[in-house]
Design a protein around this motif. Structure first.
Motif, PDB file in Angstrom:
ATOM      1  N   ILE A 226       0.824  -1.228   0.000  1.00  0.00           N
ATOM      2  CA  ILE A 226       0.000   0.000   0.000  1.00  0.00           C
ATOM      3  C   ILE A 226       0.852   1.269   0.000  1.00  0.00           C
ATOM      4  N   THR A 227       2.170   1.085   0.021  1.00  0.00           N
ATOM      5  CA  THR A 227       3.052   2.259   0.161  1.00  0.00           C
ATOM      6  C   THR A 227       3.717   2.633  -1.159  1.00  0.00           C
ATOM      7  N   ILE A 228       3.722   3.914  -1.422  1.00  0.00           N
ATOM      8  CA  ILE A 228       4.521   4.431  -2.540  1.00  0.00           C
ATOM      9  C   ILE A 228       5.663   5.177  -1.853  1.00  0.00           C
ATOM     10  N   THR A 229       6.860   4.604  -1.923  1.00  0.00           N
ATOM     11  CA  THR A 229       8.013   5.251  -1.283  1.00  0.00           C
ATOM     12  C   THR A 229       8.598   6.257  -2.262  1.00  0.00           C
ATOM     13  N   ILE A 230       8.796   7.478  -1.749  1.00  0.00           N
ATOM     14  CA  ILE A 230       9.397   8.539  -2.568  1.00  0.00           C
ATOM     15  C   ILE A 230      10.765   8.856  -1.986  1.00  0.00           C
ATOM     16  N   ASN A 231      11.754   8.936  -2.851  1.00  0.00           N
ATOM     17  CA  ASN A 231      13.081   9.323  -2.384  1.00  0.00           C
ATOM     18  C   ASN A 231      13.780  10.081  -3.509  1.00  0.00           C
ATOM     19  N   GLY A 232      14.985  10.562  -3.234  1.00  0.00           N
ATOM     20  CA  GLY A 232      15.673  11.330  -4.270  1.00  0.00           C
ATOM     21  C   GLY A 232      17.085  11.666  -3.859  1.00  0.00           C
ATOM     22  N   PHE A 233      17.718  12.481  -4.669  1.00  0.00           N
ATOM     23  CA  PHE A 233      19.146  12.761  -4.495  1.00  0.00           C
ATOM     24  C   PHE A 233      19.427  14.218  -4.131  1.00  0.00           C
ATOM     25  N   SER A 234      18.362  15.039  -4.049  1.00  0.00           N
ATOM     26  CA  SER A 234      18.565  16.469  -3.784  1.00  0.00           C
ATOM     27  C   SER A 234      19.175  16.706  -2.406  1.00  0.00           C
ATOM     28  N   LYS A 235      18.669  15.988  -1.409  1.00  0.00           N
ATOM     29  CA  LYS A 235      19.092  16.270  -0.032  1.00  0.00           C
ATOM     30  C   LYS A 235      20.287  15.415   0.360  1.00  0.00           C
ATOM     31  N   SER A 236      20.215  14.101   0.080  1.00  0.00           N
ATOM     32  CA  SER A 236      21.245  13.198   0.586  1.00  0.00           C
ATOM     33  C   SER A 236      22.599  13.433  -0.067  1.00  0.00           C
ATOM     34  N   VAL A 237      22.617  13.780  -1.358  1.00  0.00           N
ATOM     35  CA  VAL A 237      23.920  13.987  -2.016  1.00  0.00           C
ATOM     36  C   VAL A 237      24.027  15.369  -2.639  1.00  0.00           C
ATOM     37  N   ALA A 238      23.226  16.302  -2.130  1.00  0.00           N
ATOM     38  CA  ALA A 238      23.335  17.707  -2.561  1.00  0.00           C
ATOM     39  C   ALA A 238      23.192  17.866  -4.074  1.00  0.00           C
ATOM     40  N   MET A 239      22.274  17.114  -4.660  1.00  0.00           N
ATOM     41  CA  MET A 239      22.113  17.167  -6.130  1.00  0.00           C
ATOM     42  C   MET A 239      20.846  17.904  -6.530  1.00  0.00           C
ATOM     43  N   THR A 240      20.546  19.022  -5.827  1.00  0.00           N
ATOM     44  CA  THR A 240      19.260  19.713  -6.055  1.00  0.00           C
ATOM     45  C   THR A 240      19.020  20.067  -7.533  1.00  0.00           C
ATOM     46  N   GLY A 241      20.061  20.593  -8.185  1.00  0.00           N
ATOM     47  CA  GLY A 241      19.875  21.041  -9.569  1.00  0.00           C
ATOM     48  C   GLY A 241      19.890  19.904 -10.584  1.00  0.00           C
ATOM     49  N   MET A 242      20.334  18.724 -10.180  1.00  0.00           N
ATOM     50  CA  MET A 242      20.392  17.615 -11.140  1.00  0.00           C
ATOM     51  C   MET A 242      19.006  17.026 -11.392  1.00  0.00           C
ATOM     52  N   ARG A 243      18.098  17.209 -10.431  1.00  0.00           N
ATOM     53  CA  ARG A 243      16.707  16.801 -10.552  1.00  0.00           C
ATOM     54  C   ARG A 243      16.546  15.290 -10.752  1.00  0.00           C
ATOM     55  N   VAL A 244      16.904  14.519  -9.764  1.00  0.00           N
ATOM     56  CA  VAL A 244      16.638  13.078  -9.824  1.00  0.00           C
ATOM     57  C   VAL A 244      15.956  12.622  -8.531  1.00  0.00           C
ATOM     58  N   GLY A 245      14.828  11.943  -8.705  1.00  0.00           N
ATOM     59  CA  GLY A 245      14.115  11.337  -7.585  1.00  0.00           C
ATOM     60  C   GLY A 245      13.541  10.021  -8.078  1.00  0.00           C
ATOM     61  N   TYR A 246      12.867   9.290  -7.204  1.00  0.00           N
ATOM     62  CA  TYR A 246      12.254   8.040  -7.686  1.00  0.00           C
ATOM     63  C   TYR A 246      11.102   7.610  -6.797  1.00  0.00           C
ATOM     64  N   SER A 247      10.284   6.724  -7.357  1.00  0.00           N
ATOM     65  CA  SER A 247       9.229   6.101  -6.557  1.00  0.00           C
ATOM     66  C   SER A 247       9.451   4.600  -6.590  1.00  0.00           C
ATOM     67  N   ALA A 248       9.092   3.945  -5.474  1.00  0.00           N
ATOM     68  CA  ALA A 248       9.090   2.482  -5.417  1.00  0.00           C
ATOM     69  C   ALA A 248       7.687   2.100  -4.976  1.00  0.00           C
ATOM     70  N   SER A 249       7.020   1.316  -5.789  1.00  0.00           N
ATOM     71  CA  SER A 249       5.616   0.998  -5.466  1.00  0.00           C
ATOM     72  C   SER A 249       5.261  -0.336  -6.101  1.00  0.00           C
ATOM     73  N   ASN A 250       4.052  -0.826  -5.819  1.00  0.00           N
ATOM     74  CA  ASN A 250       3.694  -2.122  -6.404  1.00  0.00           C
ATOM     75  C   ASN A 250       3.620  -2.025  -7.932  1.00  0.00           C
ATOM     76  N   LYS A 251       3.566  -3.182  -8.582  1.00  0.00           N
ATOM     77  CA  LYS A 251       3.728  -3.207 -10.048  1.00  0.00           C
ATOM     78  C   LYS A 251       2.630  -2.409 -10.765  1.00  0.00           C
ATOM     79  N   THR A 252       1.400  -2.493 -10.258  1.00  0.00           N
ATOM     80  CA  THR A 252       0.299  -1.794 -10.937  1.00  0.00           C
ATOM     81  C   THR A 252       0.515  -0.288 -10.874  1.00  0.00           C
ATOM     82  N   ILE A 253       0.839   0.188  -9.674  1.00  0.00           N
ATOM     83  CA  ILE A 253       1.034   1.643  -9.529  1.00  0.00           C
ATOM     84  C   ILE A 253       2.256   2.082 -10.341  1.00  0.00           C
ATOM     85  N   SER A 254       3.318   1.304 -10.289  1.00  0.00           N
ATOM     86  CA  SER A 254       4.531   1.646 -11.044  1.00  0.00           C
ATOM     87  C   SER A 254       4.238   1.746 -12.537  1.00  0.00           C
ATOM     88  N   ARG A 255       3.429   0.815 -13.021  1.00  0.00           N
ATOM     89  CA  ARG A 255       3.073   0.848 -14.448  1.00  0.00           C
ATOM     90  C   ARG A 255       2.320   2.152 -14.753  1.00  0.00           C
TER      91      ARG A 255
END
Ligand code: PMP
Ligand code: GLU
Length: 393
Positions: A226-255
């Protein structure tokens, strides 16, 4: 001229204040900027090198909609090793920042009128993102005594037949609070019972000072589903301007998320994705070093703020913000609509310190400062807050 949808949307306060600061700085005015949550570090060299190699090796063509395969594999490894959550390749979608991952998710899941529970205080963009994606934000009051962390009883009071999703920022922007395993288990239970998805915004996960961060998707296979995990690289590796994030979720939602992304942007910049790959693969020591420095600055901020009369704060266990209670000063300042906006406006014009009014997070009795800036900026900024507070007394 503009769409009805835009009529109720406010531009981002955090981004807006930063532009205001930049304008003042261009005029030669020196400002202590404690507003935007942007790390005062450069992208680690090893991550940059991977991006440069990718460019030189012409990894500049269209790629897979859900992201560069090698980065997805690396994210799967990270989620398994660091978060104890097992995902397949078709459950990860890389997007242009966490903001984009969140809006892709909302477009994929919400029907017009669906309600989304948003605990207060909330990160500034959540309500506007929900409205832009045809949902209805339902603001949930939380208890200061619980460091504004949402509880099962807060959720119960706000569930309706239209409730589709719960937003959870953990570690929290703006308070820095972190949920315990037990608190998360209780929240997951009630969400499972009521068919509510959890959007777990874990972008500050790395910035946790007491090793107590738990990823919701790791709690059980039902929790993961039931969880859509959101994460990214802006905060952890100071990549704010590179604009990369991601979601991890079940296959239906990911599709669903991939379909939305495929039509709207194809995929995030390949070079930025390779930079993120380099960050995950080679930069864990750099991240640890950054977190040590954030912790030092957090302790410094706590020490300095504790000495200022009339204000109080939520004790931050993670992220790089302090949510400061200014309610004791309410009768010391004339204001028309919003106390926290007036407070921050005066703080900026009288003492050259930029902070974000609490109203941006749904709480007008507070202001937020970020300590992701330089130590000098932080020290001078808090001194400015102290001088401003004293000037009101
Ligand atoms: N979630 C939270 C809680 C944030 O503070 C931010 C701010 N950057 C984001 C998401 C968006 O991050 P990104 O830069 O990856 O879009
Ligand atoms: N998330 C950061 C903040 O809250 C950066 C600004 C933004 O993305 O809105 O300040």
């Amino acid at each position: 001229m503009l769409s009805n949808k835009l009529k109720n949307i406010t531009p981002s306060y955090t981004i807006g204040i930063s532009s205001k600061v930049a304008q003042l700085q261009e005029k030669g005015i020196s400002i202590c900027n404690l507003s935007i949550g942007e790390p005062d570090f450069n992208v680690p060299i090893k991550a940059k090198d991977v991006a440069i190699d990718a460019l030189n090796n012409n990894k500049t063509k269209y790629d897979s909609v859900s992201g560069v395969n090698e980065l997805k594999q690396e994210i799967i490894r990270k989620l398994k090793d660091e978060n104890n959550a097992n995902y397949d390749l078709d459950e990860i979608v890389i997007s242009s920042g966490a903001k984009h991952a969140i809006t892709n998710t909302l477009i994929s899941i919400l029907n017009p009128g669906d309600e989304v529970l948003v605990p207060k205080p909330y990160w500034v963009s959540y309500p506007e993102m929900i409205k832009l994606c045809s949902g209805v934000p339902v603001f949930v009051d939380t208890d200061r005594k619980n460091n504004f962390k949402i509880t099962v009883s807060d959720i119960k009071k706000n569930i309706s037949s239209k409730t589709k999703m719960l937003f959870l920022s953990n570690p929290s922007n703006p308070t820095g609070a972190i949920y315990t395993r037990e608190e998360l288990e209780n929240i997951v239970d009630i969400c499972i019972k009521n068919n509510i998805y959890i959007l777990a915004d874990e972008i500050y996960e790395k910035i946790s000072y007491e090793d107590d961060f738990v990823s919701i998707a790791s709690l059980s296979s039902k929790a993961k589903d039931i969880t859509i995990t959101i994460n990214g690289f802006s905060k952890s590796v100071a990549m704010t301007g590179m604009r990369v994030g991601y979601s991890a979720s079940n296959k239906t939602i990911s599709r669903g998320i991939s379909t939305v992304q495929g039509h709207l942007v194809s995929h995030p910049s390949t070079i930025s994705q390779w930079c993120a790959y380099g960050a995950l693969k080679y930069c864990s020591n750099d991240i640890d070093d950054m977190v040590k420095i954030y912790k030092k600055k957090r302790d410094l901020a706590i020490d300095m703020l504790s000495k200022i009369n009339y204000i109080d704060y939520i004790y931050p266990k993670g992220a790089f913000y302090m949510f400061i209670d200014i309610s004791n000063l309410k009768n010391k300042l004339d204001y028309k609509d919003s106390f926290s906006v007036e407070f921050c406006d005066k703080l900026l014009s009288n003492n050259n310190v930029a902070a974000v009014p609490g109203i941006a997070f749904g709480m007008d009795d507070y202001i937020r400062i970020s300590y992701a800036c330089s130590e000098e900026n932080l020290v001078n900024g808090i001194k400015g807050i102290e001088e401003f507070v004293n000037s009101l007394l």
